[in-house]
Design an enzyme around this catalytic site. Structure first.
Site, PDB file in Angstrom:
ATOM      1  N   ALA A 149       0.512  -0.700   0.168  1.00  0.00           N
ATOM      2  CA  ALA A 149      -0.333   0.476   0.116  1.00  0.00           C
ATOM      3  C   ALA A 149       1.175   1.090  -0.224  1.00  0.00           C
ATOM      4  CB  ALA A 149      -1.137   0.151   1.179  1.00  0.00           C
ATOM      5  N   GLY A 151       0.458   1.551  -3.723  1.00  0.00           N
ATOM      6  CA  GLY A 151      -0.093   1.047  -4.824  1.00  0.00           C
ATOM      7  C   GLY A 151       0.798   1.656  -5.985  1.00  0.00           C
ATOM      8  N   CYS A 269      12.914   4.601   1.178  1.00  0.00           N
ATOM      9  CA  CYS A 269      12.676   6.052   0.937  1.00  0.00           C
ATOM     10  C   CYS A 269      13.730   7.094   2.470  1.00  0.00           C
ATOM     11  CB  CYS A 269      11.846   6.940   0.714  1.00  0.00           C
ATOM     12  SG  CYS A 269      10.347   6.306   2.083  1.00  0.00           S
TER      13      CYS A 269
END
Lengths: 343, 153
Positions: A149, A151, A269
């Site tokens: 998620a 997505g 990230c």
């Protein structure tokens, strides 16, 4: 994981005012840097980047750049690109992904267009397009996206696989899977099965093995320095170590689900070594079958992973991992490791 | 395993869905695609590789893409179902002009005179944008609220 302690910092948005003429602008940027990012954070990145630190600081002080992916499951690339121009959006193609573009001009109008509603475009940060590109799944593959998620990367994987093969998309959060379901629908993805499980325990529950696995692990998001600076919390060491435990569990579980000869991409990230090299090193220490490979796609600038941080000494192969800093490609920062399961 | 079973439709009904798509729109049975059920009427489309995987998974959430609603006599394509399967259609296709498309995408009916009746695939500028229902000079829109283009202001 307990309460989150964050270092105080001034709001980035408070400092965003109308442009100031040079040389005042330089002084303004310097004040913004000093006040937006806590001292410990600055010291950390100074150590990581050394001579390149000023470039890094300059890059993260700039306004964020914008990116879009033309969804070739719905529209061909040529028509999609032409339509962007027609909408007054200037495009600059990304060298590492043919359907990815940096956009400017009337880009802020894109979410209000009919083309966007039809699912022709997906707004996705340029750096975020890298992990699926490096994983490079084929249409015949069975792929696991462990932390799927909302997505963005799953829909990109489906696009790379031309809606063929199969993607098992897992996420622990049911709430986040709601928006995931919407994105899958809008993008026209038909090769995805969704699971809502704790990824750390999936290896004991799934009677399957996968050709390719993407572990885009939850992280402190320290790479999102430009695009999310106003909302970013700067976590203390305790928080980073808490997340590291989850990341180690996810990577270990994912590696067990990989076929011999299969490939896994671990990405975050975040640019903190504790969330990246430390986690990959933990896998290498605990699995003799795991080997790091250097990614083949070199259409973007990156730095090698590090082999030492504080008191920790990492495996030599860690230099094959990629550290993508904001000043490298004008994107958010990312860490990417390509791991193969040797038979 | 129960959830996986509840998703699977029997081969007879799957064949009937293809038959309806062929009768209504001229869409032939396409290799590489399988149907699943979702609720009583809703049908989802899934790649055959993912379909084969389903039986090996003990539990699943949302699977495949919602492509439309089934009834014994007709199949109504969803917006995304029309975009995905529509390129294979040979009949029941209507083209909207610039003014009509704006109204239609906001979920409103538009005046449309045509000899065709029933569910139609809606096209604008050679691109499929969804599925509508045509009767008595009106083209009804099924664009879901969440997919209607939002005003900029």
């Amino acid at each position: 994981m307990g309460s989150v302690k964050t270092e105080p910092h001034l709001s980035y948005s408070l400092l965003m005012t109308t442009p100031i003429p040079f040389p005042l602008e330089e002084a303004y940027m310097e004040i913004k840097r000093q006040t937006t990012f806590p001292k410990s954070f600055q010291e950390r990145f100074h150590r990581l980047l050394d001579d390149e630190y000023p470039q890094f600081l300059n890059s993260i002080s700039k306004p964020p750049t914008h990116f879009v992916r033309v969804n070739t499951l719905k529209i061909d690339l040529k028509t999609g690109t032409e339509r962007l121009k027609h909408l007054g959006i200037d495009t600059s193609p990304l060298p590492w992904f043919t359907s990815g573009f940096q956009i400017s001009g009337a880009h802020d109008q894109l979410p209000f267009t009919r083309e966007y509603s039809l699912g022709w475009y997906y707004i996705q940060e340029g750096g975020s397009m890298l992990p699926p590109v490096i994983l490079n799944p084929q249409p015949s593959h069975i792929v696991l996206d462990l932390c799927a998620a909302p997505g963005s990367k799953t829909t990109q994987l489906a696009q790379i696989m031309e809606n063929k093969g199969a993607i098992v998309a897992n996420d622990r959060s049911f709430r986040r899977l709601t928006s995931f379901g919407h994105n899958i629908q809008v993008c026209g993805v038909i090769n995805t099965i969704t699971l809502c499980q704790d990824g750390r325990h999936l290896s004991t529950r799934l009677p399957l093995s996968f050709d390719r696995i993407l572990v885009d692990a939850p992280c402190t998001a320290s790479g999102h320095l430009r695009s999310k600076a106003p909302q970013l919390e700067f976590p203390d060491q305790q928080r980073i170590l808490g997340i590291q435990t989850v990341q180690k569990g996810l990577l270990t579980s994912a590696f067990r689900l990989l076929k011999p000869g299969g490939i896994l991409v671990y990405s975050t990230c975040s640019l903190h070594p504790e969330e990246n090299e430390t986690v990959v090193n933990h896998l290498l220490n605990n699995s003799s079958e795991a080997g790091i490979e250097r990614p083949q796609n070199t259409q973007f600038t990156s730095h090698p992973g590090i082999t030492q941080w504080n008191d920790a000494q990492y495996h030599e192969d860690m230099t094959k991992c990629l550290r993508v800093y904001p000043h490298d490609n004008d994107t958010d920062g990312f860490f990417i490791a390509l791991i193969r399961k040797n038979s | 395993m129960s959830q996986t079973k509840s998703l699977t439709i029997d081969l007879e009904r799957e064949a009937h869905v293809w038959q309806l798509l062929n009768q209504q729109f001229g869409i032939p049975r396409l290799p590489g695609y399988r149907f699943l059920k979702s609720g009583r009427k809703r049908i989802r489309l899934i790649s055959d590789s993912a379909f084969d995987l389903l039986s090996r998974l003990p539990y699943t959430g949302t699977t495949g893409l919602y492509v439309g609603e089934y009834s014994p006599n007709a199949f109504r394509l969803s917006m995304d179902g029309a975009q995905l399967l529509g390129p294979h259609a040979t009949k029941q296709i209507v083209e909207l002009n610039d003014d009509q498309v704006e109204t239609w995408l906001q979920g409103e009916s538009v005046n449309y005179e045509d000899v065709q009746r029933g569910y139609v695939i809606v096209v604008h500028n050679n691109t499929i944008i969804g599925c509508g229902s045509l009767s008595q000079g009106k083209l009804r829109s099924f664009v879901p609220k969440i997919r209607r283009p939002k005003p900029t202001d």
